[in-house]
Scaffold this motif. Structure first.
Motif, PDB file in Angstrom:
ATOM      1  N   THR A   3      77.537 -33.857  15.726  1.00  0.00           N
ATOM      2  CA  THR A   3      78.637 -33.212  15.233  1.00  0.00           C
ATOM      3  C   THR A   3      79.562 -32.727  16.187  1.00  0.00           C
ATOM      4  OG1 THR A   3      77.672 -31.188  14.818  1.00  0.00           O
ATOM      5  CG2 THR A   3      77.289 -32.573  13.119  1.00  0.00           C
ATOM      6  N   VAL A   4      81.091 -32.518  15.682  1.00  0.00           N
ATOM      7  CA  VAL A   4      81.934 -32.274  16.574  1.00  0.00           C
ATOM      8  C   VAL A   4      81.845 -30.572  16.471  1.00  0.00           C
ATOM      9  CG1 VAL A   4      84.371 -31.617  16.469  1.00  0.00           C
ATOM     10  CG2 VAL A   4      83.675 -33.970  16.023  1.00  0.00           C
ATOM     11  N   PRO A   5      81.726 -30.047  17.575  1.00  0.00           N
ATOM     12  CA  PRO A   5      81.560 -28.476  17.562  1.00  0.00           C
ATOM     13  C   PRO A   5      82.434 -27.798  16.631  1.00  0.00           C
ATOM     14  CG  PRO A   5      81.559 -29.264  19.785  1.00  0.00           C
ATOM     15  CD  PRO A   5      82.178 -30.377  18.697  1.00  0.00           C
ATOM     16  N   LEU A   6      81.848 -26.681  16.188  1.00  0.00           N
ATOM     17  CA  LEU A   6      82.709 -25.643  15.333  1.00  0.00           C
ATOM     18  C   LEU A   6      83.663 -24.857  16.218  1.00  0.00           C
ATOM     19  CD1 LEU A   6      80.176 -24.419  12.694  1.00  0.00           C
ATOM     20  CD2 LEU A   6      82.118 -25.990  12.234  1.00  0.00           C
ATOM     21  N   PRO A   7      84.846 -24.651  16.220  1.00  0.00           N
ATOM     22  CA  PRO A   7      85.383 -23.601  16.917  1.00  0.00           C
ATOM     23  C   PRO A   7      85.030 -22.339  17.002  1.00  0.00           C
ATOM     24  CG  PRO A   7      86.802 -24.198  14.838  1.00  0.00           C
ATOM     25  CD  PRO A   7      85.729 -24.926  14.911  1.00  0.00           C
ATOM     26  N   ALA A   8      85.312 -21.460  18.078  1.00  0.00           N
ATOM     27  CA  ALA A   8      84.869 -20.039  18.059  1.00  0.00           C
ATOM     28  C   ALA A   8      85.491 -19.149  17.223  1.00  0.00           C
ATOM     29  CB  ALA A   8      84.996 -19.744  19.499  1.00  0.00           C
ATOM     30  N   SER A   9      85.087 -18.151  16.391  1.00  0.00           N
ATOM     31  CA  SER A   9      85.629 -17.507  15.556  1.00  0.00           C
ATOM     32  C   SER A   9      86.464 -16.457  16.404  1.00  0.00           C
ATOM     33  CB  SER A   9      84.454 -16.793  14.872  1.00  0.00           C
ATOM     34  OG  SER A   9      85.260 -15.870  13.842  1.00  0.00           O
ATOM     35  N   ASP A  10      87.780 -16.130  15.874  1.00  0.00           N
ATOM     36  CA  ASP A  10      88.626 -14.934  16.313  1.00  0.00           C
ATOM     37  C   ASP A  10      87.758 -13.424  16.111  1.00  0.00           C
ATOM     38  OD1 ASP A  10      91.361 -16.755  16.004  1.00  0.00           O
ATOM     39  OD2 ASP A  10      90.076 -16.698  17.568  1.00  0.00           O
ATOM     40  N   SER A  11      87.076 -13.643  15.034  1.00  0.00           N
ATOM     41  CA  SER A  11      86.465 -12.071  14.546  1.00  0.00           C
ATOM     42  C   SER A  11      85.453 -11.739  15.701  1.00  0.00           C
ATOM     43  CB  SER A  11      85.772 -12.479  13.259  1.00  0.00           C
ATOM     44  OG  SER A  11      85.096 -11.147  12.843  1.00  0.00           O
ATOM     45  N   ALA A  12      85.383 -10.230  15.659  1.00  0.00           N
ATOM     46  CA  ALA A  12      84.555  -9.710  16.720  1.00  0.00           C
ATOM     47  C   ALA A  12      83.161  -9.490  16.129  1.00  0.00           C
ATOM     48  CB  ALA A  12      85.115  -8.396  17.254  1.00  0.00           C
ATOM     49  N   SER A  13      83.070  -9.648  14.764  1.00  0.00           N
ATOM     50  CA  SER A  13      81.680  -9.507  14.198  1.00  0.00           C
ATOM     51  C   SER A  13      80.726 -10.294  14.672  1.00  0.00           C
ATOM     52  CB  SER A  13      81.960  -9.501  12.608  1.00  0.00           C
ATOM     53  OG  SER A  13      82.410 -10.693  12.250  1.00  0.00           O
ATOM     54  N   GLY A  14      80.945 -11.687  14.458  1.00  0.00           N
ATOM     55  CA  GLY A  14      79.993 -12.759  14.989  1.00  0.00           C
ATOM     56  C   GLY A  14      78.648 -12.440  14.367  1.00  0.00           C
ATOM     57  N   THR A  16      74.797 -12.423  12.548  1.00  0.00           N
ATOM     58  CA  THR A  16      73.822 -13.307  12.536  1.00  0.00           C
ATOM     59  C   THR A  16      74.050 -14.403  11.173  1.00  0.00           C
ATOM     60  OG1 THR A  16      72.454 -11.813  13.605  1.00  0.00           O
ATOM     61  CG2 THR A  16      71.261 -13.593  12.304  1.00  0.00           C
ATOM     62  N   ALA A  17      74.247 -13.865  10.214  1.00  0.00           N
ATOM     63  CA  ALA A  17      74.273 -14.509   8.734  1.00  0.00           C
ATOM     64  C   ALA A  17      75.508 -15.488   9.076  1.00  0.00           C
ATOM     65  CB  ALA A  17      74.658 -13.689   7.879  1.00  0.00           C
ATOM     66  N   ALA A  18      76.561 -15.347   9.579  1.00  0.00           N
ATOM     67  CA  ALA A  18      77.549 -16.237   9.678  1.00  0.00           C
ATOM     68  C   ALA A  18      77.190 -17.262  10.693  1.00  0.00           C
ATOM     69  CB  ALA A  18      78.832 -15.562  10.137  1.00  0.00           C
ATOM     70  N   SER A  19      76.576 -16.942  11.786  1.00  0.00           N
ATOM     71  CA  SER A  19      76.006 -17.949  12.839  1.00  0.00           C
ATOM     72  C   SER A  19      74.912 -18.856  12.207  1.00  0.00           C
ATOM     73  CB  SER A  19      75.369 -17.384  13.994  1.00  0.00           C
ATOM     74  OG  SER A  19      76.366 -16.511  14.772  1.00  0.00           O
ATOM     75  N   ALA A  20      73.957 -18.267  11.452  1.00  0.00           N
ATOM     76  CA  ALA A  20      73.161 -19.009  10.668  1.00  0.00           C
ATOM     77  C   ALA A  20      73.864 -19.966   9.755  1.00  0.00           C
ATOM     78  CB  ALA A  20      72.172 -17.852  10.092  1.00  0.00           C
ATOM     79  N   THR A  21      74.818 -19.575   9.006  1.00  0.00           N
ATOM     80  CA  THR A  21      75.345 -20.545   7.968  1.00  0.00           C
ATOM     81  C   THR A  21      75.962 -21.604   8.835  1.00  0.00           C
ATOM     82  OG1 THR A  21      75.668 -18.621   6.494  1.00  0.00           O
ATOM     83  CG2 THR A  21      77.074 -20.714   6.437  1.00  0.00           C
ATOM     84  N   ASP A  22      76.791 -21.350  10.060  1.00  0.00           N
ATOM     85  CA  ASP A  22      77.569 -22.263  10.778  1.00  0.00           C
ATOM     86  C   ASP A  22      76.414 -23.286  11.271  1.00  0.00           C
ATOM     87  OD1 ASP A  22      79.798 -21.333  10.242  1.00  0.00           O
ATOM     88  OD2 ASP A  22      80.142 -20.379  12.165  1.00  0.00           O
ATOM     89  N   ALA A  23      75.195 -22.664  11.669  1.00  0.00           N
ATOM     90  CA  ALA A  23      74.424 -23.981  12.026  1.00  0.00           C
ATOM     91  C   ALA A  23      73.731 -24.614  11.180  1.00  0.00           C
ATOM     92  CB  ALA A  23      73.136 -22.885  13.000  1.00  0.00           C
ATOM     93  N   ALA A  24      73.560 -23.983   9.906  1.00  0.00           N
ATOM     94  CA  ALA A  24      72.872 -24.804   8.894  1.00  0.00           C
ATOM     95  C   ALA A  24      73.994 -26.057   8.443  1.00  0.00           C
ATOM     96  CB  ALA A  24      72.653 -23.925   7.562  1.00  0.00           C
ATOM     97  N   VAL A  25      75.360 -25.384   8.201  1.00  0.00           N
ATOM     98  CA  VAL A  25      76.250 -26.469   8.127  1.00  0.00           C
ATOM     99  C   VAL A  25      76.351 -27.708   9.182  1.00  0.00           C
ATOM    100  CG1 VAL A  25      78.584 -26.943   7.780  1.00  0.00           C
ATOM    101  CG2 VAL A  25      77.715 -24.960   6.765  1.00  0.00           C
ATOM    102  N   SER A  26      76.194 -27.409  10.423  1.00  0.00           N
ATOM    103  CA  SER A  26      76.311 -28.166  11.344  1.00  0.00           C
ATOM    104  C   SER A  26      75.023 -29.388  11.172  1.00  0.00           C
ATOM    105  CB  SER A  26      76.252 -27.721  12.793  1.00  0.00           C
ATOM    106  OG  SER A  26      77.261 -26.929  12.889  1.00  0.00           O
ATOM    107  N   MET A  27      73.708 -28.768  10.834  1.00  0.00           N
ATOM    108  CA  MET A  27      72.484 -29.535  10.699  1.00  0.00           C
ATOM    109  C   MET A  27      72.659 -30.219   9.522  1.00  0.00           C
ATOM    110  SD  MET A  27      69.687 -26.863  11.236  1.00  0.00           S
ATOM    111  CE  MET A  27      68.266 -27.841  10.753  1.00  0.00           C
ATOM    112  N   VAL A  28      73.403 -29.936   8.477  1.00  0.00           N
ATOM    113  CA  VAL A  28      73.488 -30.536   7.126  1.00  0.00           C
ATOM    114  C   VAL A  28      74.369 -31.883   7.397  1.00  0.00           C
ATOM    115  CG1 VAL A  28      74.581 -30.647   4.666  1.00  0.00           C
ATOM    116  CG2 VAL A  28      73.162 -28.765   5.649  1.00  0.00           C
ATOM    117  N   LEU A  29      75.708 -31.726   8.333  1.00  0.00           N
ATOM    118  CA  LEU A  29      76.526 -32.955   8.707  1.00  0.00           C
ATOM    119  C   LEU A  29      75.708 -33.765   9.608  1.00  0.00           C
ATOM    120  CD1 LEU A  29      79.855 -30.881   9.550  1.00  0.00           C
ATOM    121  CD2 LEU A  29      79.078 -31.894   7.273  1.00  0.00           C
TER     122      LEU A  29
END
Length: 565
Positions: A3-14, A16-29
Motif C-alpha cells: 500500500t501507499v504509506p499513510l502521511p504522518a499526522s500533524d497532531s501531537a497526540s498520535g 495508540t488507537a489512531a495508530s492501530a486504526t491506520d494500521a488496520a486500514v492499511s492491512m485491509v487495503l
C-alpha cells in the motif's frame, strides 16, 4: 499487496488507537484482491494498494470523477462504475464506498469490464434470436366453398404434410378454446395479423398469426378464402419468458435496492426476508448466517403461520450447503426450498422459504429468483462480517486484544449506571520493572510481555467482566458483582499466574512483577468513573510503595457532606 504509506499526522497526540486504526486500514487495503484506497474528506488519496496505485499511474483522470460522485452522494454512496484507460485497454471499474467515522472513505473496486461486455453480448443475442423467430415458418393456404383446404404450401404446416391437409376442415386443427370463434379460414372480410392457436401433428398447441382475404364469385357469392400463416409459437413463448425474466429482474432489483439502502445489516436482512416472501408468494422466509464455528445461525425471519422447526430444516441446510442449485423438499404440510449464500466461493449462510403443500410446487422461475436473492444476501453477509471486523478493531487494543482505553471507560460508565445491588471491583494493574525490559531486551520482547499480561487478564473472566489496556504497561480489570474478598482472590490468582513470567524479566535484579490497586464500588454511592479510577490508581501506587509485586485495597470513598436544607 503493498500500500501507499499513510502521511504522518500533524497532531501531537498520535494515540495508540489512531495508530492501530491506520494500521488496520492499511492491512485491509493490502489484503483486498482488487484495487482499494482510502480517500480523505477533502478528496485526496491518502493510501492505496498496488492495484489502485497502478490505475492512478496509468490514467489519473478518473479520480476526479470519483471525487464528484462522493461529493454529490448521500451518507451511503453505494456503488458506481468509472472507465479507466489502462495499458490493456479501457476497463470498467466498479467502486464500493464505505464512509469512516473520521470523515475518510474506503473505496474498494472490482473489474466489471467482462460483466459489461457479457451483458451487451447477451442483449444482442436475444435481439437476433427474436428476429429469426419472427421471419420463420410461413405457409400459405386456400379454402374452398365448403370451407375445407384446397391448397397448402408444399412443405406443409405444423408438422403435417400438405397432402394430409388437403380436404380437411381447418376447424379440426383449432384448439378447443377457439372452436366457436370466427376464423380467418372462412372469413367473409379481410383479416390482418390475427392470432389463433392450432394443434400440431404431435398434439402440441401452436400460435400462428394469420392474414386472409375472402374469395367471391361473380354475383358476390363466397367461394372460399386465401391467406398466409406464420408460426410464432417460439416468439410467443420467448416473449412470455422475457416477461417472466423482466418480472424476476424487477423483483430482484427491488430486493437488491432494499439491501443496499440500509446501513444496518440486520435491518436490511429483515426487509430482504419480507420482500422475498412477497416475490415468491411464500408463507415464510428465514435467513441464516454462518457463525464462527461454521454453524448456520438464523438472523432474519419473516412470515405468518407456523414456521418449520430448526431441527426439521437442518438436513435441508446441510444439503443446500453442498449444492450449487437450490434444494427443494417437503416436510409435514410445507413445501420447502433452501439455497446457500456465498461470497468469493465461500459458503456464508443460507436462505430458506416455505409455503403450504396446497400451493403450487416450486418451479424454475422460483429457483432462479431465490438463487439471485441468495447471491446478494451472501454479499450482505460478507459486508456484515467486514463491519464486525472493523468494529472489533476500533474497540480492541491491537497488541493484546483487550478493550482499548476509550471502549473500556465507555463500558465502565455503562456498568456504573446500572441499578443492580451489590458491590463490584476495579483492579488497576501496573507492571513492575517493565521499562528495563524495553531498554535492555528490546521492544519486541516487551511486546511479548504485554501480550502475556493480556492473556493473563483474559483468562477466566466471566460475562460482564471487562479486561482492558489503558496504554503502555497499565491495565485494568472490572469485576462485576464482586466484593473485596472475591477481588483479593482474583488479585492473588493474577500474581500467582504472573510468577510464571519472571523469566521474561530484563535482569535478575529487575524482576518483572505486578502491582495491583483494588477499588470496590458500591451502587448508589454516587462515585464517578474518574473517581473510581483514581482510587484504584492510588491503591496501585500504594502497592508499589510497599515493595511491588503485591496488591492494595483502596479505602472506601468519603461520602460527600449533606447540604443543609
Amino acid at each position: 499487496m503493498d500500500t501507499v504509506p499513510l502521511p504522518a499526522s500533524d497532531s501531537a497526540s498520535g494515540s495508540t488507537a489512531a495508530s492501530a486504526t491506520d494500521a488496520a486500514v492499511s492491512m485491509v487495503l493490502a489484503g483486498f484482491p482488487g484495487p482499494a484506497m482510502r480517500m480523505a474528506g477533502e478528496g485526496t488519496v491518502t493510501a492505496a494498494n498496488a492495484a489502485a496505485a497502478l490505475l492512478l499511474e496509468q490514467d489519473p483522470s478518473w479520480i476526479g470523477e470519483v471525487r464528484l460522485w462522493l461529493e454529490g452522494a448521500s451518507v451511503a454512496p453505494g456503488l458506481r462504475s468509472f472507465p479507466v484507460n489502462a495499458a490493456r485497454g479501457t476497463l470498467i471499474v466498479e467502486w464500493a464506498a464505505t464512509p469512516q467515522s473520521d470523515g475518510s472513505i474506503l473505496l474498494f473496486g472490482r473489474d466489471a469490464t467482462l460483466e459489461r461486455q457479457l451483458r451487451q453480448t447477451l442483449t444482442e443475442s436475444r435481439r437476433r434470436y427474436k428476429d429469426l423467430v419472427e421471419i420463420s415458418s410461413d405457409f400459405a393456404w386456400e379454402t374452398g366453398p365448403d370451407g375445407r383446404f384446397v391448397f397448402v404450401t408444399p412443405k406443409g404446416a405444423l408438422g403435417y404434410g400438405a397432402e394430409s391437409l388437403i380436404g380437411r376442415d381447418p376447424r379440426d386443427l383449432v384448439v378447443e378454446e377457439w372452436g366457436d370463434l370466427p376464423l380467418p379460414f372462412d372469413s367473409r372480410r379481410p383479416v390482418d395479423q390475427t392470432e389463433l392457436w392450432l394443434k400440431c401433428a404431435d398434439g402440441s398447441p401452436a400460435c400462428v398469426v394469420a392474414s386472409a382475404l375472402p374469395l367471391f364469385a361473380a354475383g358476390g357469392r363466397w367461394v372460399g378464402a386465401r391467406g398466409v400463416c406464420r408460426d410464432i409459437t417460439e416468439s410467443v413463448i420467448r416473449s412470455a419468458e422475457l416477461a417472466r425474466v423482466r418480472n424476476r429482474e424487477k423483483l430482484l432489483a427491488h430486493i437488491v435496492h432494499t439491501l443496499r439502502n440500509r446501513l444496518d445489516a440486520g435491518e436490511a436482512l429483515d426487509l430482504a426476508a419480507a420482500e422475498t416472501v412477497r416475490a415468491l408468494g411464500a408463507d415464510g422466509c428465514r435467513i441464516y448466517r454462518a457463525g464462527e464455528g461454521g454453524e448456520l445461525v438464523p438472523v432474519a425471519d419473516f412470515g405468518g403461520g407456523p414456521a418449520p422447526e430448526p431441527e426439521v430444516l437442518r438436513p435441508f441446510l446441510t444439503r443446500a450447503a453442498a449444492s450449487e442449485a437450490p434444494v427443494p423438499g417437503a416436510v409435514e404440510n410445507e413445501r420447502l426450498m433452501v439455497c446457500r449464500t456465498e461470497h468469493q466461493r465461500s459458503v456464508n449462510g443460507a436462505v430458506a422459504v416455505w409455503r403450504g403443500d396446497d400451493g403450487d410446487p416450486w418451479d424454475e422461475e422460483d429457483r432462479q429468483l431465490i438463487a439471485g436473492v441468495a447471491d446478494h444476501i451472501g454479499i450482505v453477509h460478507a459486508h456484515f462480517a467486514y463491519q464486525e471486523r472493523l468494529r472489533r478493531l476500533s474497540e480492541r487494543d491491537g497488541l493484546t486484544g483487550l478493550f482499548n482505553r476509550r471502549t473500556f471507560f465507555e463500558r465502565l460508565a455503562e456498568q456504573l449506571n446500572r441499578t443492580e445491588t451489590g458491590p463490584s471491583a476495579l483492579l488497576y494493574v501496573d507492571l513492575d520493572n517493565f521499562k528495563a525490559v524495553n531498554d535492555l531486551r528490546g521492544h519486541q520482547h516487551g511486546d511479548a510481555v504485554l501480550k502475556a499480561v493480556g492473556a493473563l487478564l483474559s483468562n477466566g473472566v466471566r460475562p460482564g467482566d471487562l479486561p482492558g489496556r489503558l496504554g503502555g504497561d497499565e491495565f485494568v480489570l472490572w469485576l462485576g458483582r464482586t466484593d473485596a474478598e472475591r477481588a483479593r482472590v482474583v488479585a492473588d490468582r493474577l500474581l500467582a499466574g504472573f510468577a510464571g513470567l519472571v523469566h521474561l524479566s530484563a535482569a535478575p535484579d529487575k524482576p518483572l512483577g505486578l502491582s495491583i490497586g483494588i477499588a470496590v464500588h458500591r451502587p448508589g454511592a454516587g462515585e464517578s468513573v474518574q473517581e473510581l479510577t483514581d482510587r484504584a490508581d492510588a491503591a496501585m501506587y500504594a502497592a508499589k510503595a510497599r515493595g511491588k509485586g503485591s496488591y492494595t485495597i483502596a479505602p472506601d470513598p468519603v461520602p460527600a457532606p449533606e447540604t443543609a436544607p
